[in-house]
Enzyme design. Structure first.
Site, short mmCIF file in Angstrom:
data_model
loop_
_atom_site.label_atom_id
_atom_site.label_comp_id
_atom_site.label_asym_id
_atom_site.label_seq_id
_atom_site.Cartn_x
_atom_site.Cartn_y
_atom_site.Cartn_z
N LYS A 128 0.83 -1.28 0.05
CA LYS A 128 -0.10 0.05 0.13
C LYS A 128 0.89 1.15 0.00
CE LYS A 128 -0.13 -0.58 4.84
NZ LYS A 128 -0.94 -1.04 5.99
N TYR A 162 14.19 31.66 6.52
CA TYR A 162 12.96 32.02 7.10
C TYR A 162 13.28 32.40 8.72
CZ TYR A 162 10.13 31.14 2.87
OH TYR A 162 9.50 31.07 1.47
C1 LIG Z 1 -0.01 -2.00 6.85
C2 LIG Z 1 -0.65 -3.25 7.16
C3 LIG Z 1 0.46 -4.14 7.50
C4 LIG Z 1 1.87 -4.03 7.33
O1 LIG Z 1 2.26 -3.47 8.79
P1 LIG Z 1 4.06 -3.20 8.93
O2 LIG Z 1 3.94 -2.80 10.44
O3 LIG Z 1 4.16 -1.92 8.08
O4 LIG Z 1 4.79 -4.27 8.58
C5 LIG Z 1 -0.04 -5.53 7.50
N1 LIG Z 1 -1.42 -5.98 7.83
C6 LIG Z 1 -2.08 -4.89 7.67
C7 LIG Z 1 -3.75 -5.17 7.68
C8 LIG Z 1 -1.95 -3.56 7.52
O5 LIG Z 1 -2.87 -2.46 7.15
#
Ligand SMILES: *Cc1c(COP(=O)(O)O)cnc(C)c1O
Length: 343
Positions: free
Chosen positions: A37, A247
């Site tokens: 993702k 800034y």
């Molecule tokens: C993002 C996610 C993962 C991965 O988690 P990490 O901590 O990045 O390894 C796994 N399962 C779900 C449901 C997630 O949303």
């Protein structure tokens, strides 16, 4: 003719593949999948997904439906699960047409999926995060018996800590497995893999650790950095003793300083909280930041690098545990705020 970029991100593909293989081995009899993702946590799905596929990953997890095409370009649609689930009949229709599996998170999502014609799907159970997922007391609902569940999963809230919540979630997940039939089961994210074989089930879902994150001490020295960002020097200038930089004039030079203006700012994910005592690197030479980070630029002291020239590339430190400790950001944030201007 293309203009030249002034930000670039090198992906160490062999490090990414090695991280996946390590997490797959640590998953024991379970197969490691991959959370891809958020554009592979900012490192780029088009670059990372083929590497994960060739390393051996067979289960891919995205959050949004809009993330499906970039992943489906490289892997079979039937190996992709969409974590947010079907919010509309259109989402359900898209899943059925493309062969991607929805993760059903609520009874309304279950009904929506069944009304659209059903088919293979995944189900998320909430075991203690109060985020997405069916509550254990909803598992008796009649509609669930009509599902064709490929992967039953839950998500750990505190796998990066030695919390009693881990064992509680594990027990609730085991109960859910008894009550809802599924072909495969999955609980562990990256950190959960280090909790041992009880947490592995059939499939693990690492994200962060694939991309160089170190969520628990068990991974120290084993996980390799994957993303190596660099920015170009736009101009060199000489700052005079007494001049201020940036800034709000928060830095005043106490001596003459040879400085470089670098094409890197908070719009590129280099947030101001990373500026405290921070430095960019030119080879082994440190280039300390002077003044505040602007939207598109930083000014650095290049006293240690007299050979630095306009157009040279400098390294942005991206060792995730170090960068997180220094900035107060999480390793997840440092990765995923990477901006759109990197090539
Ligand atoms: C993002 C996610 C993962 C991965 O988690 P990490 O901590 O990045 O390894 C796994 N399962 C779900 C449901 C997630 O949303």
């Amino acid at each position: 003719m293309d203009s030249e970029p002034t930000l670039r991100l090198r992906i160490d593909e062999s490090a990414l593949a090695a991280n996946w293989r390590l997490l797959d081995r640590m998953s024991g009899t379970a197969a490691a999948g991959a959370a891809v993702k958020a554009d592979c946590y900012g490192l780029g799905a088009s670059r990372c997904v083929p590497v994960l596929r060739d390393a051996g990953a067979r289960d891919y997890f995205v959050a949004h439906w809009s993330e499906v095409p970039d992943v489906a370009a490289h892997v079979a649609p039937g190996s992709i699960s969409v974590l947010h689930g079907p919010l509309t009949a259109g989402d359900a229709a898209f899943a059925r047409a493309s062969g991607v599996r929805p993760v059903l998170n609520s009874l309304p999502q279950v009904r929506r999926w069944l009304e659209s014609g059903g088919g293979p799907c995944d189900v998320m159970i909430d075991t203690g995060m109060s985020r997405l997922g069916l509550s254990p007391d909803e598992l008796g609902d009649e509609s669930l018996s009509r599902l064709d569940v490929e992967l039953l999963m839950s998500h750990l809230a505190s796998a990066d800590e030695d919390s009693p919540l881990n064992a509680r979630q594990l027990a609730l997940f085991r109960d859910a497995i008894q009550r809802l039939g599924a072909r495969r089961h999955s609980l562990a994210n990256s950190a959960g893999i280090a909790l041992g074989p009880d947490y592995s089930f059939d499939v693990t879902r690492p994200g962060l650790a694939l991309y160089g994150g170190v969520p628990r001490g068990e991974f120290d020295g084993l996980i390799r950095q994957v993303g190596f960002p660099q920015a170009a020097v736009i101009m060199l200038r000489r700052i005079r003793a007494g001049d201020t930089v940036g800034y709000n004039a928060t830095f005043t030079a106490q001596r003459d300083i040879p400085a470089a203006v670098v094409s890197l700012g908070y719009a590129d994910g280099f947030l101001r909280c990373r500026g405290t005592d921070a430095a960019l690197q030119f080879g082994e030479k440190r280039l300390p930041l002077l003044g505040k980070i602007s939207m598109d630029m930083v000014v650095v002291d290049c006293s240690e690098a007299p050979d630095l020239r306009e157009g040279d590339w400098v390294d942005i430190p991206q060792h995730l545990p170090d960068a997180a400790a220094k900035s107060g950001l999480t390793q997840y944030e440092i990765l995923t705020v990477t901006g759109q201007r990197f090539r």
